[in-house]
Design a protein around this motif. Sequence first.
Motif, PDB file in Angstrom:
ATOM      1  N   GLY A   1     -75.414 -60.467 -17.488  1.00 47.78           N
ATOM      2  CA  GLY A   1     -76.718 -61.104 -17.664  1.00 47.78           C
ATOM      3  C   GLY A   1     -76.619 -62.611 -17.745  1.00 47.78           C
ATOM      4  O   GLY A   1     -77.376 -63.343 -17.092  1.00 47.78           O
ATOM      5  N   ASN A   2     -75.677 -63.105 -18.530  1.00 46.63           N
ATOM      6  CA  ASN A   2     -75.541 -64.552 -18.694  1.00 46.63           C
ATOM      7  C   ASN A   2     -75.118 -65.239 -17.402  1.00 46.63           C
ATOM      8  O   ASN A   2     -75.469 -66.401 -17.161  1.00 46.63           O
ATOM      9  N   ALA A   3     -74.384 -64.537 -16.563  1.00 50.51           N
ATOM     10  CA  ALA A   3     -73.910 -65.136 -15.311  1.00 50.51           C
ATOM     11  C   ALA A   3     -75.041 -65.379 -14.327  1.00 50.51           C
ATOM     12  O   ALA A   3     -74.935 -66.264 -13.472  1.00 50.51           O
ATOM     13  N   VAL A   4     -76.122 -64.599 -14.430  1.00 52.92           N
ATOM     14  CA  VAL A   4     -77.190 -64.678 -13.419  1.00 52.92           C
ATOM     15  C   VAL A   4     -78.529 -65.151 -13.972  1.00 52.92           C
ATOM     16  O   VAL A   4     -79.520 -65.181 -13.250  1.00 52.92           O
ATOM     17  N   GLY A   5     -78.563 -65.529 -15.250  1.00 50.10           N
ATOM     18  CA  GLY A   5     -79.792 -66.085 -15.797  1.00 50.10           C
ATOM     19  C   GLY A   5     -80.617 -65.142 -16.630  1.00 50.10           C
ATOM     20  O   GLY A   5     -81.617 -65.564 -17.233  1.00 50.10           O
ATOM     21  N   ASP A   6     -80.264 -63.840 -16.696  1.00 51.34           N
ATOM     22  CA  ASP A   6     -80.903 -62.919 -17.632  1.00 51.34           C
ATOM     23  C   ASP A   6     -80.093 -62.978 -18.921  1.00 51.34           C
ATOM     24  O   ASP A   6     -79.225 -62.135 -19.179  1.00 51.34           O
ATOM     25  N   LEU A   7     -80.378 -63.984 -19.723  1.00 52.63           N
ATOM     26  CA  LEU A   7     -79.522 -64.301 -20.864  1.00 52.63           C
ATOM     27  C   LEU A   7     -79.550 -63.185 -21.903  1.00 52.63           C
ATOM     28  O   LEU A   7     -80.604 -62.599 -22.184  1.00 52.63           O
ATOM     29  N   ALA A   8     -78.390 -62.892 -22.474  1.00 52.08           N
ATOM     30  CA  ALA A   8     -78.258 -61.777 -23.401  1.00 52.08           C
ATOM     31  C   ALA A   8     -77.307 -62.142 -24.521  1.00 52.08           C
ATOM     32  O   ALA A   8     -76.420 -62.985 -24.357  1.00 52.08           O
TER      33      ALA A   8
END
Length: 455
Positions: free
Chosen positions: A331-338
């Motif tokens: 998620g953090n790598a693609v902008g869906d921060l988690a």
Amino acid sequence: MPVTREVRARSIALVKLEGAEAGDLQLAAARAVRAHGGGGTLAWALDETLPIATYRQVSAVVEGAVLGGYDPGRWKSSAPRPGVDRFVVCGADQDEERLRGLAKHAELTARWTNVARELVDGPPNFVTPAGLAERAASLPGVSVEVIDPAAAGLRALAAVGGASAQAPKLIVLRYEPAGAPERPLLAFVGKAVTFDAGGYFLKAQSDIVRQKGDMAGGAAVLGALGAIAELELPLTVIGVIPACENMVGADAIRPTDVVTTAAGLTVEVTNPDAEGRLILADALWYARRKGATHVIDLATLTGAMRAGMGDLYGGVFSNDKSWSDAVVAAGNAVGDLAWAWPLHPRYRRLLESRVADLRNTSGRPYGYPITAAAFLEHFAGEGPWAHVDMLGPALLDDDRGDALGAGASGYGVRMLVEITSRMAAALRRGAHEAARQAGARSMQSFNRKQESDDD
């Protein structure tokens, strides 16, 4: 600004960069697309002076352009404003084939993210359980089955949706490419309460107007399956979407009713407005029954998650640290921060009931997201499972200063596509290594045979 004849363009747009990160480029591209309008071609010149690798620039600006071109106004009676017909990235002198592949991946993932955004932004009299099932049925490369919960023994889902004129449904999507291994089998489970009035715990006016967005988890699963199928990733993936409305009526769940789940556990419903975990319980059980080895559920589950994390991060709970780490990293790598949250076994005692196997809320004024996850863990089955509480970033009240703007974000689509892509890549690496080792063993055997023949 206008240009002279030396440049083959009608105008040049100067777009301010807020910083020198990939996200800043993504925002700039989105702003450029929104400002352009009127059709035609928009060409983006890569900047070699930026401290951002060329491949990251390409992915960022393409994704930003597609996300920035999203128009939520499809329900307006006026004609939509023409968008950009073509977005061209210029200045990539080396490794063009690789960059073209990255651009295609970014465009595709952002486009399916916009599909999820359109569903979440859609009015609940159109995006009903049946409407969601109809949209799922149109996905290319994905088989879809729509199940009657009552007939299938999914009694918690049937109970939650029982008070609505819109019949509840379990929407099952399956992507099974030729040659895919039997394991792992990924399952994505997405909560899809297409309108949540709160049942007999009727929501306040300020909150009820946001409740068309309570199906954002299901929208994310639908968008992710569409993207995964178009990318032709070599893994079997199923999507399980429990879809219903949570309304007030003669057949609505009463506070203190006891509901029997598909797993056989009984639940005392101490809060009819904590309905999402009830329908997810049946959906998680169904996913494991279909052979899922790795499960991720996404849900706009608790307001406390939004209160604690704001509109930027989703919270991740899991029974497996490695799986949790993988989901958060993807998620953090693609902008869906988690962000990973704790899930200690002692939280389970807060859900003990005197009259049933457990209750759906703790009744305590603390730990809401954790006790919700602890409830779901009862139904997660054996094997890695992660729960993503995405209430904060799913439907944005304000423009956060990124490529998405206000409204539906499509949170979860990019995360699910990324985790699937990473698992597929790991399988390919494992297959190559196994083939290399097998080849080495064959060569050793051949050499021994030759030595024996020489003797």
